[in-house]
Write a protein that holds these residues in place. Structure first.
Motif, short mmCIF file in Angstrom:
data_model
loop_
_atom_site.label_atom_id
_atom_site.label_comp_id
_atom_site.label_asym_id
_atom_site.label_seq_id
_atom_site.Cartn_x
_atom_site.Cartn_y
_atom_site.Cartn_z
N LEU A 4 0.84 -1.19 0.00
CA LEU A 4 0.00 0.00 0.00
C LEU A 4 0.88 1.24 0.00
CD1 LEU A 4 -2.55 -1.10 2.76
CD2 LEU A 4 -2.86 -1.24 0.29
N GLU A 5 0.57 2.18 -0.86
CA GLU A 5 1.38 3.39 -0.95
C GLU A 5 0.48 4.62 -0.97
OE1 GLU A 5 4.18 3.34 -4.10
OE2 GLU A 5 5.09 5.25 -3.55
N GLU A 6 0.66 5.48 0.04
CA GLU A 6 -0.14 6.69 0.15
C GLU A 6 0.50 7.85 -0.61
OE1 GLU A 6 -0.15 4.80 4.38
OE2 GLU A 6 1.33 5.28 2.83
N SER A 7 -0.33 8.78 -1.00
CA SER A 7 0.15 10.03 -1.60
C SER A 7 -0.90 11.11 -1.37
CB SER A 7 0.43 9.85 -3.09
OG SER A 7 -0.76 9.50 -3.78
N GLY A 8 -0.49 12.36 -1.56
CA GLY A 8 -1.45 13.46 -1.49
C GLY A 8 -1.39 14.29 -0.23
N GLY A 9 -0.54 13.93 0.71
CA GLY A 9 -0.43 14.73 1.92
C GLY A 9 0.23 16.06 1.63
N GLY A 10 0.21 16.94 2.64
CA GLY A 10 0.85 18.23 2.47
C GLY A 10 0.39 19.20 3.53
N SER A 11 0.64 20.46 3.29
CA SER A 11 0.28 21.52 4.22
C SER A 11 -0.83 22.37 3.63
CB SER A 11 1.49 22.39 4.52
OG SER A 11 2.51 21.64 5.15
N VAL A 12 -1.79 22.74 4.47
CA VAL A 12 -2.93 23.52 4.02
C VAL A 12 -3.41 24.38 5.17
CG1 VAL A 12 -4.61 21.74 4.63
CG2 VAL A 12 -5.13 23.35 2.78
N LEU A 18 -7.74 18.63 1.02
CA LEU A 18 -6.72 17.74 0.47
C LEU A 18 -7.40 16.44 0.08
CD1 LEU A 18 -3.70 18.10 2.95
CD2 LEU A 18 -3.74 18.84 0.56
N ARG A 19 -6.82 15.75 -0.88
CA ARG A 19 -7.28 14.41 -1.21
C ARG A 19 -6.11 13.45 -1.12
NH1 ARG A 19 -9.98 11.67 -6.60
NH2 ARG A 19 -7.84 11.82 -7.38
N LEU A 20 -6.26 12.48 -0.27
CA LEU A 20 -5.25 11.43 -0.13
C LEU A 20 -5.61 10.26 -1.03
CD1 LEU A 20 -4.77 11.35 3.75
CD2 LEU A 20 -3.65 12.82 2.05
N ASP A 83 -12.23 17.82 3.44
CA ASP A 83 -12.67 19.21 3.28
C ASP A 83 -12.82 19.86 4.65
OD1 ASP A 83 -14.83 17.93 0.73
OD2 ASP A 83 -12.91 18.95 0.43
N SER A 84 -12.90 21.18 4.64
CA SER A 84 -13.06 21.93 5.90
C SER A 84 -12.05 21.48 6.94
CB SER A 84 -14.49 21.77 6.42
OG SER A 84 -15.43 22.22 5.48
N LEU A 85 -10.81 21.37 6.54
CA LEU A 85 -9.78 20.87 7.44
C LEU A 85 -9.56 21.80 8.62
CD1 LEU A 85 -7.36 19.48 4.76
CD2 LEU A 85 -8.19 18.18 6.72
N VAL A 123 -0.07 15.18 6.99
CA VAL A 123 -1.04 16.24 6.71
C VAL A 123 -0.89 17.28 7.81
CG1 VAL A 123 -3.48 16.83 6.63
CG2 VAL A 123 -2.66 14.75 5.50
N THR A 124 -0.65 18.52 7.41
CA THR A 124 -0.48 19.61 8.37
C THR A 124 -1.47 20.71 8.04
OG1 THR A 124 1.88 19.11 8.60
CG2 THR A 124 1.12 21.26 9.37
N VAL A 125 -2.28 21.07 9.03
CA VAL A 125 -3.29 22.12 8.85
C VAL A 125 -2.93 23.27 9.78
CG1 VAL A 125 -5.73 22.69 8.86
CG2 VAL A 125 -5.00 20.35 8.35
N SER A 126 -2.70 24.43 9.21
CA SER A 126 -2.33 25.60 10.01
C SER A 126 -3.53 26.51 10.20
CB SER A 126 -1.19 26.34 9.32
OG SER A 126 -1.58 26.74 8.02
#
Length: 127
Positions: A4-12, A18-20, A83-85, A123-126
């Motif tokens: 299994l390999e995840e992708s799509g994380g990031g900062s928002v 975001l969509r993982l 959504d609405s992170l 996933v980082t939400v500021s």
């Protein structure tokens, strides 16, 4: 051995989306459950959303109405639309899977119900 390999994380920023994605390879099974989990420092891993091969889904109360799990069977890929992170959604997000050639699986948010895990995506939400 399933991979299994995840992708799509990031900062928002708070309120963003975001969509993982989680791509499964080496899958030779017929039934399965797939899940998204998250873990932040000092906290236990918690179930976020799950989907079974027959289509049933489950979402944690903390993300209901904001996150949606879905799958593309042809691509062996599961998605988590977020959504609405909120800042409290900040964590490492893991994809997990459980597979069988005959067993019936329902969706589950319990980590013990999964044998295969990805490496995780941050996933980082500021605020």
């Amino acid at each position: 051995q399933v991979r299994l390999e995840e992708s799509g994380g990031g900062s928002v920023q708070s309120g963003g989306s975001l969509r993982l994605s989680c791509a499964a390879s080496r899958v030779t099974y017929y039934t399965y459950r797939l899940g998204w989990f998250r873990q932040s420092p000092g906290k236990e891993r918690e179930g976020v959303a799950s989907i079974a091969s027959y289509g049933s889904t489950k979402h944690a109360d903390s993300v209901k109405g904001r996150f949606t799990i879905s799958q593309d069977k042809a691509k062996n890929t599961v998605y988590l639309q977020m959504d609405s992170l909120k800042p409290e959604d900040t964590a490492i997000y893991y994809c997990a899977g459980e597979y069988s050639r005959s067993a019936y699986y329902s969706s589950s948010l319990r980590p013990v119900d999964y044998s295969y895990w990805g490496q995780g995506t941050q996933v980082t939400v500021s605020s």
